[in-house]
Scaffold this active site. Structure first.
Site, PDB file in Angstrom:
ATOM      1  N   LYS A 207      -1.799  10.982   7.827  1.00 58.92           N
ATOM      2  CA  LYS A 207      -0.880  11.366   8.579  1.00 58.92           C
ATOM      3  C   LYS A 207      -1.314  12.793   9.143  1.00 58.92           C
ATOM      4  CE  LYS A 207       3.366  10.776  10.580  1.00 58.92           C
ATOM      5  NZ  LYS A 207       3.602   9.635  11.696  1.00 58.92           N
TER       6      LYS A 207
ATOM      7  N   ASP B 242       1.662   5.352  10.074  1.00 62.76           N
ATOM      8  CA  ASP B 242       2.468   4.356  10.763  1.00 62.76           C
ATOM      9  C   ASP B 242       1.732   3.372  11.763  1.00 62.76           C
ATOM     10  OD1 ASP B 242       1.415   6.819  12.239  1.00 62.76           O
ATOM     11  OD2 ASP B 242       3.275   7.182  13.468  1.00 62.76           O
TER      12      ASP B 242
ATOM     13  N   TYR C 171       3.183  12.613  -5.523  1.00 64.28           N
ATOM     14  CA  TYR C 171       3.781  12.049  -6.843  1.00 64.28           C
ATOM     15  C   TYR C 171       3.430  13.167  -8.148  1.00 64.28           C
ATOM     16  CZ  TYR C 171       4.438   7.576  -4.641  1.00 64.28           C
ATOM     17  OH  TYR C 171       4.715   6.617  -3.617  1.00 64.28           O
TER      18      TYR C 171
ATOM     19  N   ASP D 166       1.728  -2.651  -1.138  1.00 65.73           N
ATOM     20  CA  ASP D 166       2.899  -3.605  -0.923  1.00 65.73           C
ATOM     21  C   ASP D 166       3.023  -4.468   0.219  1.00 65.73           C
ATOM     22  OD1 ASP D 166       3.357  -3.224  -3.745  1.00 65.73           O
ATOM     23  OD2 ASP D 166       5.632  -2.783  -3.443  1.00 65.73           O
TER      24      ASP D 166
ATOM     25  N   ASP E 182       0.836   3.301  -2.018  1.00 61.01           N
ATOM     26  CA  ASP E 182       1.577   2.700  -2.725  1.00 61.01           C
ATOM     27  C   ASP E 182       2.394   1.941  -1.734  1.00 61.01           C
ATOM     28  OD1 ASP E 182       3.457   2.147  -4.454  1.00 61.01           O
ATOM     29  OD2 ASP E 182       4.569   3.891  -4.892  1.00 61.01           O
TER      30      ASP E 182
END
Ligand code: NAD
Length: 358
Positions: A190, A222, A135, A250, A246
């Site tokens: 990752k 994952d 970001y 959620d 992020d």
């Protein structure tokens, strides 16, 4: 105590108003000032984070934030979109650590999409790094035309990067938080595909050497996404980067039944912070008195605990919310057969009454 109040867009003004009513009845000495932010600020001043709003936030001990964003701003060039206000505040206030607890209140177990036995008693904490990652990487793919279209541009790109100090400080925050809980940290990365996250894994492992009393394990993102829906109670503290955090926060939010219940805190190195519900501006339900104000009210409790050194007031608010849920009052997002449906304002009034009665 100086509190900046930035209600923002959509349901932001409705839910922040309820949190402010709760703050008012606590009888604490504080000064507060409100300012426009997000789409509301763009509409009035042509920028989602006007200078005056930024100055107010910078001079405050804590910021109570609603939410920003509306689909009607989707065609604006990126730097003027409402969501840029939150990125700008994080950057200017150096809010690098985002705390998102995912707690399943016993009264709301049935609201989860998972089986009750998987979520009953769920209490996990996601610690998300906020100021690095893809970001904030440079250089970024540029939009070339003023109307925001890519105008035949052959590609766009964003760059993922993390520096060693950025990873070290968020790792320290996560290990210290775990010490006050069940002493387990899961670092999510990752590392199998991305160099940035192999580096992340190595640095988190190095920092862990200073916390021998805390257990550390590593999961690929994952797999973490799968484990969160398979056995969420296996986690205690999850620490991860900006983008994975992020998404996973959620996902964890939904395990608890409603995103309308979950507070968040974003802190800098001096524990000054920005407090906001985990959800967005929900333009689909704005202005209808149906939004759940509890995430914002619980964010106020986090503010009192982390930035304003008022832990007893924080406990008073949290106990009041529990009492209101026990009494059977529910906004539409958490309503179920046998409970009483109320609006935003009525839910706020019930919490105010419970705080006053405590
Ligand atoms: P959202 O969180 O606003 O809404 C998702 C769903 O949850 C909607 O159905 C909404 O009605 C519901 N919901 C959200 N909060 C609720 C509450 N308090 N009570 C009851 N129901 C609630 O996410 P979205 O629809 O993807 O995004 C809407 C806008 O919010 C977009 O412009 C987005 O960019 C913005 N957004 C802002 C923030 C922020 O300000 N920090 C965070 C996320 C999204």
């Amino acid at each position: 105590m100086n509190i900046a109040i930035l209600p923002g867009d959509g349901i932001g003004p409705e839910i922040v108003a309820e949190a402010v009513r709760v703050l008012e009845v606590l009888d604490l000495p504080y000064d507060s000032e409100s300012a426009l932010v997000g789409g509301a600020a763009y509409a009035a001043h042509g920028h989602p984070l006007p200078e005056a709003t930024l100055k107010l936030a910078q001079s405050a001990d804590a910021v109570l934030f609603g939410a920003v964003g509306d689909w009607k701003y989707d065609t604006l060039e990126r730097s003027l979109r409402p969501e840029q206000a939150i990125l700008g505040l994080r950057r200017h206030l150096q809010l690098f650590a985002n705390f998102r607890p995912a707690i399943c209140h016993p009264q709301l177990t049935h609201a989860s999409s998972l089986k009750p036995e998987l979520v009953a008693g769920l209490d996990i904490l996601i610690v998300r790094e906020l100021t690095g990652d893809i970001y904030f990487g440079q250089p970024r793919g540029r939009r070339v035309s003023p109307d925001g279209a890519f105008a035949g541009q052959p590609e766009a790109f964003d760059t993922m990067r993390y520096s060693r100090p950025e990873i070290e400080r968020i790792a320290h925050v996560a290990f210290q938080a775990a010490r006050k809980r069940n002493k387990r940290v899961t670092s999510v990365d990752k590392a199998n595909v991305l160099e940035t996250f192999q580096f992340w894994r190595d640095v988190v492992t190095e920092v862990h050497a200073q916390y021998p009393d805390v257990a550390l394990d590593h999961l690929y993102v994952d797999n973490a996404a799968m484990q969160l829906v398979k056995a969420p109670k296996a986690f205690d503290v999850i620490v991860t980067g900006n983008m994975f955090g992020d998404i996973l926060s959620d996902e964890a939010a939904m395990l608890t039944g409603s995103i309308g219940m979950l507070p968040s805190a974003s802190l800098n190195a001096e524990n000054r912070g920005l407090y906001e519900p985990s959800h967005g501006s929900a333009p689909d339900i704005a202005g209808k008195n149906i939004a759940n104000p509890l995430a914002t009210i619980l964010s106020l409790a986090m503010m009192l605990r982390f930035s304003l050194n008022q832990p007893e007031a924080a406990l008073r608010i949290e106990a009041a919310v529990t009492k209101v849920l026990e009494s059977g009052l529910r906004t539409a997002d958490i309503w179920s057969e046998g409970t009483q449906r109320v609006g935003t304002r009525e839910m706020g009034s019930a919490v105010v009454a419970a705080v006053e009665a405590a």
